[in-house]
Design a protein around this motif. Structure first.
Motif, short mmCIF file in Angstrom:
data_model
loop_
_atom_site.label_atom_id
_atom_site.label_comp_id
_atom_site.label_asym_id
_atom_site.label_seq_id
_atom_site.Cartn_x
_atom_site.Cartn_y
_atom_site.Cartn_z
N THR A 362 0.85 -1.18 0.00
CA THR A 362 0.00 0.00 0.00
C THR A 362 0.89 1.24 0.00
OG1 THR A 362 -0.06 0.22 2.41
CG2 THR A 362 -1.69 -1.26 1.38
N GLU A 363 0.28 2.39 -0.19
CA GLU A 363 1.05 3.63 -0.16
C GLU A 363 1.72 3.81 1.20
OE1 GLU A 363 0.27 8.46 -0.31
OE2 GLU A 363 -1.06 7.13 -1.45
N ASP A 364 0.99 3.57 2.29
CA ASP A 364 1.56 3.77 3.62
C ASP A 364 2.70 2.79 3.89
OD1 ASP A 364 -0.20 5.81 4.08
OD2 ASP A 364 -1.62 4.59 5.25
N GLU A 365 2.56 1.54 3.44
CA GLU A 365 3.61 0.55 3.65
C GLU A 365 4.87 0.93 2.89
OE1 GLU A 365 0.82 -3.44 4.32
OE2 GLU A 365 1.49 -2.85 2.31
N ALA A 366 4.70 1.38 1.66
CA ALA A 366 5.86 1.80 0.86
C ALA A 366 6.54 3.01 1.48
CB ALA A 366 5.43 2.10 -0.57
N ALA A 367 5.74 3.97 1.95
CA ALA A 367 6.28 5.21 2.51
C ALA A 367 7.10 4.96 3.77
CB ALA A 367 5.14 6.18 2.81
N GLU A 368 6.81 3.90 4.48
CA GLU A 368 7.59 3.57 5.68
C GLU A 368 9.00 3.12 5.33
OE1 GLU A 368 5.40 0.63 7.78
OE2 GLU A 368 3.87 2.03 8.50
N ARG A 369 9.19 2.66 4.09
CA ARG A 369 10.50 2.16 3.67
C ARG A 369 11.35 3.25 3.02
NH1 ARG A 369 9.45 -3.86 1.08
NH2 ARG A 369 8.00 -4.63 2.68
N ALA A 370 10.75 3.98 2.10
CA ALA A 370 11.48 5.00 1.35
C ALA A 370 10.47 5.83 0.57
CB ALA A 370 12.48 4.33 0.39
N PRO A 371 10.89 6.99 0.04
CA PRO A 371 9.97 7.78 -0.76
C PRO A 371 9.41 6.99 -1.94
CG PRO A 371 11.88 9.09 -0.17
CD PRO A 371 12.18 7.68 0.25
N ALA A 372 8.13 7.17 -2.21
CA ALA A 372 7.46 6.45 -3.29
C ALA A 372 6.66 7.41 -4.15
CB ALA A 372 6.53 5.38 -2.72
N ASP A 373 6.70 7.19 -5.46
CA ASP A 373 5.88 7.96 -6.39
C ASP A 373 4.51 7.29 -6.48
OD1 ASP A 373 8.00 9.65 -6.93
OD2 ASP A 373 8.67 8.49 -8.67
N ILE A 374 3.47 8.10 -6.38
CA ILE A 374 2.11 7.59 -6.39
C ILE A 374 1.40 8.07 -7.65
CG2 ILE A 374 -0.06 7.44 -5.13
CD1 ILE A 374 2.39 6.24 -3.66
N TYR A 375 0.83 7.12 -8.38
CA TYR A 375 0.07 7.42 -9.60
C TYR A 375 -1.37 6.93 -9.39
CZ TYR A 375 4.66 7.96 -11.79
OH TYR A 375 5.92 8.37 -12.10
N THR A 376 -2.32 7.81 -9.62
CA THR A 376 -3.72 7.43 -9.44
C THR A 376 -4.56 7.95 -10.61
OG1 THR A 376 -4.23 9.43 -8.19
CG2 THR A 376 -3.57 7.48 -6.92
N ALA A 377 -5.68 7.29 -10.81
CA ALA A 377 -6.68 7.77 -11.78
C ALA A 377 -8.05 7.36 -11.27
CB ALA A 377 -6.43 7.18 -13.17
N VAL A 398 1.93 2.18 -6.93
CA VAL A 398 2.88 2.64 -5.92
C VAL A 398 4.27 2.26 -6.43
CG1 VAL A 398 3.63 2.44 -3.52
CG2 VAL A 398 1.18 2.30 -4.09
N VAL A 399 5.13 3.26 -6.63
CA VAL A 399 6.42 3.06 -7.30
C VAL A 399 7.56 3.55 -6.40
CG1 VAL A 399 7.79 3.57 -9.37
CG2 VAL A 399 5.29 3.38 -9.53
N ASP A 400 8.55 2.71 -6.17
CA ASP A 400 9.72 3.13 -5.41
C ASP A 400 10.42 4.25 -6.17
OD1 ASP A 400 11.83 2.60 -3.26
OD2 ASP A 400 12.99 2.43 -5.11
N GLN A 401 10.64 5.38 -5.51
CA GLN A 401 11.16 6.55 -6.21
C GLN A 401 12.58 6.34 -6.71
OE1 GLN A 401 12.06 10.59 -4.32
NE2 GLN A 401 10.05 10.95 -5.27
N ALA A 402 13.41 5.70 -5.94
CA ALA A 402 14.82 5.55 -6.31
C ALA A 402 15.00 4.56 -7.45
CB ALA A 402 15.63 5.12 -5.09
N THR A 457 0.81 11.62 -9.00
CA THR A 457 -0.15 12.33 -8.16
C THR A 457 0.53 12.99 -6.97
OG1 THR A 457 -1.79 10.65 -8.75
CG2 THR A 457 -2.31 12.07 -6.89
N ARG A 458 1.46 12.25 -6.35
CA ARG A 458 2.14 12.78 -5.17
C ARG A 458 3.33 11.90 -4.85
NH1 ARG A 458 -2.73 10.69 -3.84
NH2 ARG A 458 -2.79 8.80 -2.53
N VAL A 459 4.14 12.36 -3.91
CA VAL A 459 5.25 11.58 -3.37
C VAL A 459 4.91 11.21 -1.95
CG1 VAL A 459 7.69 11.60 -2.72
CG2 VAL A 459 6.95 12.71 -4.84
N ALA A 460 5.02 9.94 -1.62
CA ALA A 460 4.74 9.48 -0.26
C ALA A 460 6.05 9.15 0.43
CB ALA A 460 3.88 8.22 -0.30
N GLY A 461 6.15 9.50 1.70
CA GLY A 461 7.32 9.17 2.49
C GLY A 461 8.42 10.20 2.44
N ALA A 462 8.18 11.31 1.76
CA ALA A 462 9.14 12.39 1.71
C ALA A 462 8.63 13.53 2.59
CB ALA A 462 9.35 12.87 0.28
#
Length: 471
Positions: A362-377, A398-402, A457-462
């Motif tokens: 999920t977005e929250d799970e990914a954000a706990e690890r590292a910044p993630a790019d979020i794409y939604t429609a 949910v995409v790992d940013q790095a 859409t946004r960056v999660a975890g940053a």
């Protein structure tokens, strides 16, 4: 010591049957005991009959929707008794298939309740399928516990005995006009949709503020909106305090003082491992406070000759997971080889209408690890432009940013489970967002939306959240 069998499986559900069949295929002498119904929960009181019920609701929706496409179809009243009879016939057919699969593999079948006398000895006595069975004692070098789980009510509620659980819902003589479902997990959400779709007034009561705890938050919000569109009444952030009879119906008093009139109360508050009467105290197998058999990697327990797979371990309570665990265990014990499965990318689906499906983080799970790019429609599908339904589809990556590896995919919308199975391959394979971007879509389809997402859409975890960016 000479044993009667090389492997004995307690439980004839999906995981136990797969384990027995594969082990027998490797040349082992295998037996299975089942006390209630061949095929286990999934075939008899879970996935299969539930999906048939969901499909029954869809025919009513389609009849209504067909007017937007020029058809003159007037939906009639649903015949619950006729549907249940057809459902039971299909379940009976599947029961027989499971028995034939085991017999054709050379597995010995015992009908009755098995309990341990020691780590290598079982006493098989009467059970629901064979109430008059003569007790038999058998020995096995290795024993697998695959007894699954069972639904529970909520004993802390005054009058809880007036409610039913999911096992009961599959055999109701008549559909209630008003039903109150306590709980908002898989089972609660799915049965709220089923009863609503077949003509009942469905009401839900749950502690959370949104249904489906543990799923991605965007999907939970989208499902909440879909329930509103369906007309399902929800009382969130509270629970049931008391249930009492009120004439021919029931009256529920909630913890916040609100009262609900209902014809039936359905508890969907969880399941517990089915270990009652197994005699585990005669072995070294350990269980936790909830009764779950503590199993380690490979299904091993603290008794070296006893293993456990599936829902009785209360890890990932999904049929395909139990099947995979059974297959892996049989291979390891009797062939020396192991087949690889990824258990961290198990896809899952909630068969509401519209359904929800998910794989990976999920977005929250990914954000706990590292910044993630979020794409939604979010969009209204082509079908409902004509039907007039305000039914929205929501998709998300949910995409790992790095690394740009796709960590998770989520969808609420028609055909979501079918689409998510394919996306599960991509997530399991560790594909990147660029692999999605260079894939040409099938047009027009909802599936193509996953390969046309270009705007983050946004960056999660940053620190701070970014706004939408251009393509």
């Amino acid at each position: 010591m000479a044993y009667d069998f090389d492997l004995f499986v307690i439980g004839g559900g999906s995981g136990g049957v797969r384990c027995a069949r594969i082990a027998a295929g490797h040349g082992a002498r295998v037996a299975v005991a089942e006390s209630r119904h061949w095929g286990g929960t999934c075939v008899n009181l879970g996935c299969v009959p539930k999906k048939l019920m969901v499909q029954a609701t869809e025919y009513g929706h389609w009849a209504e929707d067909s007017r937007g496409f020029g058809w003159d179809i007037t939906p009639g009243r649903h015949d619950w008794a006729a549907f249940i009879a057809h459902k039971d016939s299909e379940i009976g057919r599947l029961n027989r298939i499971y028995v034939r699969l085991l017999e054709s593999a050379g597995v010995t079948l015992f009908t009755g309740h098995a309990r341990f006398e020691d780590a290598h000895t079982l006493l098989i006595g009467p059970g629901p399928l064979a109430p008059d069975a003569e007790p038999r004692r058998v020995t096995a070098e290795r024993i697998v516990i695959a007894t699954g789980g069972k639904p529970v009510a909520q004993p802390g509620i005054e009058g809880h005995e007036l409610g039913i659980v999911s096992d009961d819902a599959f055999h109701l003589k008549a559909r209630p006009d008003r039903i109150t479902i306590v709980g908002s997990g898989y089972i609660g959400v799915e049965f709220a949709g089923i009863f609503d779709g077949l003509g009942s007034q469905a009401t839900m009561v749950y502690r959370q503020h949104l249904p489906l705890r543990g799923f991605d938050m965007d999907m939970r919000r989208a499902l909440d909106e879909a329930m509103t569109e369906r007309g399902i009444v929800r009382h969130c952030g509270t629970t049931v305090h008391r249930i009492e009879r009120d004439g021919s119906g029931l009256k529920l008093t909630l913890a916040n003082g609100h009262q609900i009139a209902s014809d039936m109360v359905f508890f969907a508050v969880g399941r517990q491992p089915n270990v009652s009467g197994l005699g585990l105290e005669r072995t070294a197998v350990k269980t936790d406070e909830g009764g779950r058999v503590i199993a380690h990697d490979g299904g091993t327990t603290d008794d070296p000759s006893i293993f456990a797979i599936g829902d009785v371990t209360n890890r990932q309570n999904l049929t395909p997971v139990a099947i995979a665990e059974g297959h892996i265990l049989a291979d390891r014990l009797f062939s020396g080889s192991t087949r690889e499965w990824r258990f961290d990318t198990v896809p899952k689906a909630v068969f509401f209408s519209p359904p929800l499906a998910s794989v990976g983080l999920t977005e929250d799970e990914a954000a706990e690890r590292a910044p993630a790019d979020i794409y939604t429609a979010r969009y209204r599908s082509m079908r409902h432009v004509l039907t007039g339904r305000n039914r929205q589809t929501t998709i998300k990556l949910v995409v790992d940013q790095a690394s740009q590896v796709v960590l998770g995919a989520h969808m609420l919308g028609e055909e979501a489970p079918e689409i998510m199975q394919g996306l599960a391959i991509a997530v399991t394979a560790g594909l990147k967002k660029s692999d999605f971007d260079r894939t040409i879509g099938i047009h027009p389809s909802s599936a193509e939306e996953f390969v046309t997402l270009r705007t983050r859409t946004r960056v999660a975890g940053a620190t701070g959240a970014s706004g939408p960016e251009g393509p």
